[in-house]
Design an enzyme around this catalytic site. Sequence first.
Site, PDB file in Angstrom:
ATOM      1  N   HIS A 372      30.324  18.315  44.631  1.00  0.00           N
ATOM      2  CA  HIS A 372      29.299  18.589  43.610  1.00  0.00           C
ATOM      3  C   HIS A 372      29.781  18.374  42.183  1.00  0.00           C
ATOM      4  O   HIS A 372      29.127  18.844  41.252  1.00  0.00           O
ATOM      5  CB  HIS A 372      28.796  20.031  43.717  1.00  0.00           C
ATOM      6  CG  HIS A 372      28.109  20.351  45.002  1.00  0.00           C
ATOM      7  ND1 HIS A 372      26.741  20.311  45.143  1.00  0.00           N
ATOM      8  CD2 HIS A 372      28.598  20.705  46.207  1.00  0.00           C
ATOM      9  CE1 HIS A 372      26.418  20.650  46.380  1.00  0.00           C
ATOM     10  NE2 HIS A 372      27.533  20.896  47.054  1.00  0.00           N
ATOM     11  N   LYS A 563      19.885  26.149  31.983  1.00  0.00           N
ATOM     12  CA  LYS A 563      20.955  25.780  32.914  1.00  0.00           C
ATOM     13  C   LYS A 563      22.205  26.498  32.442  1.00  0.00           C
ATOM     14  O   LYS A 563      22.199  27.095  31.365  1.00  0.00           O
ATOM     15  CB  LYS A 563      21.179  24.268  32.909  1.00  0.00           C
ATOM     16  CG  LYS A 563      21.354  23.663  31.497  1.00  0.00           C
ATOM     17  CD  LYS A 563      21.499  22.150  31.512  1.00  0.00           C
ATOM     18  CE  LYS A 563      20.225  21.393  31.741  1.00  0.00           C
ATOM     19  NZ  LYS A 563      20.232  20.413  32.785  1.00  0.00           N
ATOM     20  N   ARG A 564      23.295  26.462  33.236  1.00  0.00           N
ATOM     21  CA  ARG A 564      24.539  27.054  32.766  1.00  0.00           C
ATOM     22  C   ARG A 564      24.943  26.435  31.421  1.00  0.00           C
ATOM     23  O   ARG A 564      24.677  25.260  31.168  1.00  0.00           O
ATOM     24  CB  ARG A 564      25.645  26.838  33.811  1.00  0.00           C
ATOM     25  CG  ARG A 564      25.467  27.672  35.058  1.00  0.00           C
ATOM     26  CD  ARG A 564      25.467  29.147  34.738  1.00  0.00           C
ATOM     27  NE  ARG A 564      26.777  29.578  34.318  1.00  0.00           N
ATOM     28  CZ  ARG A 564      27.685  30.111  35.121  1.00  0.00           C
ATOM     29  NH1 ARG A 564      27.397  30.328  36.399  1.00  0.00           N
ATOM     30  NH2 ARG A 564      28.865  30.474  34.676  1.00  0.00           N
ATOM     31  N   LYS A 569      26.963  19.666  29.388  1.00  0.00           N
ATOM     32  CA  LYS A 569      25.498  19.688  29.477  1.00  0.00           C
ATOM     33  C   LYS A 569      24.857  19.549  28.095  1.00  0.00           C
ATOM     34  O   LYS A 569      23.656  19.361  27.964  1.00  0.00           O
ATOM     35  CB  LYS A 569      25.026  20.972  30.162  1.00  0.00           C
ATOM     36  CG  LYS A 569      25.459  21.057  31.636  1.00  0.00           C
ATOM     37  CD  LYS A 569      25.026  22.374  32.274  1.00  0.00           C
ATOM     38  CE  LYS A 569      25.567  22.582  33.678  1.00  0.00           C
ATOM     39  NZ  LYS A 569      24.789  21.865  34.722  1.00  0.00           N
ATOM     40  N   THR A 671      19.291  19.787  39.350  1.00  0.00           N
ATOM     41  CA  THR A 671      18.157  20.094  40.226  1.00  0.00           C
ATOM     42  C   THR A 671      17.028  20.739  39.424  1.00  0.00           C
ATOM     43  O   THR A 671      15.866  20.651  39.811  1.00  0.00           O
ATOM     44  CB  THR A 671      18.575  21.030  41.385  1.00  0.00           C
ATOM     45  OG1 THR A 671      19.398  22.068  40.852  1.00  0.00           O
ATOM     46  CG2 THR A 671      19.331  20.278  42.454  1.00  0.00           C
ATOM     47  N   LYS A 675      12.686  20.422  39.443  1.00  0.00           N
ATOM     48  CA  LYS A 675      11.696  21.511  39.385  1.00  0.00           C
ATOM     49  C   LYS A 675      10.713  21.252  38.253  1.00  0.00           C
ATOM     50  O   LYS A 675       9.498  21.415  38.406  1.00  0.00           O
ATOM     51  CB  LYS A 675      12.401  22.861  39.171  1.00  0.00           C
ATOM     52  CG  LYS A 675      13.264  23.286  40.353  1.00  0.00           C
ATOM     53  CD  LYS A 675      14.234  24.409  39.996  1.00  0.00           C
ATOM     54  CE  LYS A 675      15.373  24.420  41.020  1.00  0.00           C
ATOM     55  NZ  LYS A 675      16.538  25.198  40.578  1.00  0.00           N
TER      56      LYS A 675
HETATM   57  C1  26Q Z   1      35.532  27.619  41.273  1.00  0.00           C
HETATM   58  C2  26Q Z   1      36.743  28.297  41.236  1.00  0.00           C
HETATM   59  C3  26Q Z   1      36.784  29.666  41.079  1.00  0.00           C
HETATM   60  C4  26Q Z   1      35.611  30.350  40.972  1.00  0.00           C
HETATM   61  C5  26Q Z   1      34.394  29.682  41.020  1.00  0.00           C
HETATM   62  C6  26Q Z   1      34.366  28.307  41.157  1.00  0.00           C
HETATM   63  C7  26Q Z   1      33.062  27.577  41.174  1.00  0.00           C
HETATM   64  C8  26Q Z   1      31.873  28.217  41.464  1.00  0.00           C
HETATM   65  C9  26Q Z   1      30.683  27.541  41.434  1.00  0.00           C
HETATM   66  C10 26Q Z   1      33.007  26.223  40.878  1.00  0.00           C
HETATM   67  C11 26Q Z   1      31.797  25.554  40.851  1.00  0.00           C
HETATM   68  C12 26Q Z   1      30.612  26.206  41.125  1.00  0.00           C
HETATM   69  C13 26Q Z   1      29.288  25.563  41.069  1.00  0.00           C
HETATM   70  C14 26Q Z   1      29.088  24.310  40.779  1.00  0.00           C
HETATM   71  C15 26Q Z   1      27.720  23.753  40.667  1.00  0.00           C
HETATM   72  O1  26Q Z   1      26.749  24.479  40.659  1.00  0.00           O
HETATM   73  N1  26Q Z   1      27.588  22.425  40.584  1.00  0.00           N
HETATM   74  C16 26Q Z   1      26.289  21.799  40.460  1.00  0.00           C
HETATM   75  O2  26Q Z   1      25.800  21.533  41.765  1.00  0.00           O
HETATM   76  C17 26Q Z   1      24.463  21.077  41.735  1.00  0.00           C
HETATM   77  C18 26Q Z   1      23.991  20.933  43.173  1.00  0.00           C
HETATM   78  O3  26Q Z   1      24.559  19.822  43.764  1.00  0.00           O
HETATM   79  C19 26Q Z   1      24.354  19.790  40.954  1.00  0.00           C
HETATM   80  O4  26Q Z   1      22.997  19.447  40.858  1.00  0.00           O
HETATM   81  C20 26Q Z   1      24.957  19.933  39.559  1.00  0.00           C
HETATM   82  O5  26Q Z   1      24.979  18.688  38.912  1.00  0.00           O
HETATM   83  C21 26Q Z   1      26.352  20.514  39.664  1.00  0.00           C
HETATM   84  O6  26Q Z   1      26.871  20.767  38.365  1.00  0.00           O
END
Ligand code: 26Q
Length: 824
Positions: A372, A563-564, A569, A671, A675
């Site tokens: 991702h 978004k985050r 971004k 995503t 929406k």
């Molecule tokens: C990693 C290490 C330690 C703690 C947490 C994490 C962690 C947690 C969540 C790393 C990444 C995430 C989430 C990533 C994420 O949401 N990525 C997004 O995924 C979407 C679905 O595929 C995409 O549409 C987005 O582009 C992408 O940024």
Amino acid sequence: MSNNKSSCNLQLPEIEKLPTDSETLASDFERYLTRHLGRFFGCVPHYLYEALSLTLRDRIISDWRTTWKDYEKEGRRRAYYMSLEFLIGRSLGNHILNLGIESETKTAMNKFALQLEEIISEEHDAGLGNGGLGRLAACFMDSCATMRLPVIGYGIRYEYGMFSQKIIDGYQVEEADHWLRDNNPWELERPEYTQVIKFGGHIEWVTNHNRKPHIVWKDTSDILAIPYDVPISGYKNNTVNTLRLWKASATNAFSLEDFNAGSYSEAVEAKNDAEHISMVLYPNDASENGKELRLKQQYFLASASLQDIFRMWKNNENGDLAHFAQQNVFQLNDTHPTIAVAELMRILIDEKYMSWNDAWNITTHTMAYTNHTLLPEALEKWPVALFEKILPRLMQIIYEINARFLDQVSKKWPGHTDRQIRMSIIEEGDVRYVRMAYLAIVGSFSVNGVAALHSKLLVEGLFKDFYELWPEKFNNKTNGVTPRRWVAYSNPLMSALITEKIGDEWVRKYENIKELKKYVDDKEFVEQWAEVKTENKKKLAELVKEECDVDFDVNSIFDVQVKRIHEYKRQLLNVLHVIHLYDRIKRGDVENWTNRCVLIGGKAAPGYRLAKLIIKLINNVADVINNDEEIGNKLKLAFMPNYGVSKMEVICPGTDLSEQVSTAGKEASGTGNMKFMMNGAVTIGTYDGANIEILDAVGEDNFFLFGLKADEVTARRANYNPEELVAQDEDLKRVMHLLTCGHFNAYEKFIFDDIIASLMNPYDPWLTLADFRSYINAQEKVSQAYRDRPLWLKMSINNTVCSGHFSTDRTMQEYNQDIWKLNN
Ligand code: 26Q
């Protein structure tokens, strides 16, 4: 409770379905409220929600029981979606929609003079995810149930979900999200399926019953994993799938030992330590990388889920593993659950006494990995020393996987030691690391990205070496969102209008949405569409008033970025545009003006300093603009606190313009963009992630494209000169001047210096200023288009009409056809 109650649900008779007429719903609701919960009308409204949820749950349970039984009868192959995150949001309203009993439930509540919407809004969001990746998992679960795909979700039942965000003095303040405090009626504890998870200890060689040397993992500290099942109902299809979430708990034996030794408090302490594992969801935060507890969470999920799957296998197949790989497939949601590759090997070798080759054959035919991210710094890696301490047996298995893998590499490219070093699962150096993405690729038969561009960039960049070795493993699966939650449920007015025109099949078969095309020029329809949008904008304006105390006028264009908060971004680019509009108004450049309300929302990772500062900047700019009478309704800016799933349910139907402005080549998919599109918003966006496919679907006339493309971004880095850009662009110069002279921080000198420095940095990885001019020009086109009401409405309708591709039903169909193959 004992652990060996095999398949008790198979022997029980089916349970009868309960009636869903409003009379029965009302009387069950009343019974739950008064007799079960011991409350009365006029109580705290949360109990009304709980009573109604229990009433609904009763109507789901019989299908829940039969669904899995039917899959088994059909001998279907199964998929397991393993994810550290499932961002479900609220469930009550979604189940009511899926059961098709909205009007009955409304009538039932009206009998007690209660409003269904108010009861629904009492539910606390299940915020078990950070953002896109977690919400994607939830949308996938919805589509799988609706398509009757035998898929189980496996995750963690975090006691605390994503932190709740308060804005104090313009700054983000995090608060714990104790979402389970008031009971969760949507979970069913299943202690009979508890699993034991091992940590620590050491490895010993012993001779097994066949007089062969065998490894045992000894003197471990064990922790229990207790499953909680959450029902996932399909849309009007009598199907209910399962999301199984694990809670950590101390083993009885562990605490008892200490207790017998007379150390009661130590025993309780140990229990506490054990329960920490499922205590809190980690925010997506670079500063959280390498945390021991996070690694424990990952192994806890992988081990509990795999053991659970072998338990079911034993019950139904007598443990014969010959056709295990034919019947089971695991989808790894990013590298987070990737330790499952090594754990599956451990179970097969140490517990099922299989040879390495047979075990590897099963593993590499059952594991599939979804990536991702394109940010190299976001690829997960763990210090070898930590791994060895917590999971010594797993580390040993990873070494063996790597040795055999590197042997393969050296055979394909003899003498290329640099390539071996590059591709090794172990990163060498002063500190050695396990590269989880490489472990995932080596252990899986399928590796996919989440949008066409993302998948292409993966095989050209981050995973190039692996693509050269195994091109057949790599594929694309463009993300989607579920039209049930994001249109049918969130936007009832638009849904009713669509259904009036093309019937209600679109909810199940979203590609049918294109049938609406014949109404784009139908005057009456267009007028109805406009009325619906206005109603939805009113609701959004109410939310903005309530949460931000800012007045949004529905005649303005509603311009939204939620978004985050992350530099890539580029919320900053959005702010620069807002400052530019403010500057134009102040200097009287307001001919043919389009009033604009800009809404920004999102959480910053608690340790991400600059992201938190961006939130402060947005709030300060908002304060200046919103309190300037000269600006009035021409421009508003608001920051929505605590953005999440249920906020988005109000935000996306009321949005005119969707901001998707990431640096090209950085957003894997996005995503939120989908929406918004479904709800008739027009996108202003870069050529990045799934924006490209949205643009393809809707055409250039219905999309505001701007900015450098991914390859241009790469080329531009060499000659990026922000100072020159500022000097050459009068508008940008004025915007940067307002920032540097402290116009938005008159009483807080210098606080935005780091933001200014990041924008002016010639090595700014996000090249924000490079896209400024092109963005401003695109925004001007937006303003012009919005003033041409018929044109804008047509663009809006076209976006919905062309959004058929972005349903997770399509995404799941592709996963099933290319990876899972669940139809036997
Ligand atoms: C990693 C290490 C330690 C703690 C947490 C994490 C962690 C947690 C969540 C790393 C990444 C995430 C989430 C990533 C994420 O949401 N990525 C997004 O995924 C979407 C679905 O595929 C995409 O549409 C987005 O582009 C992408 O940024």
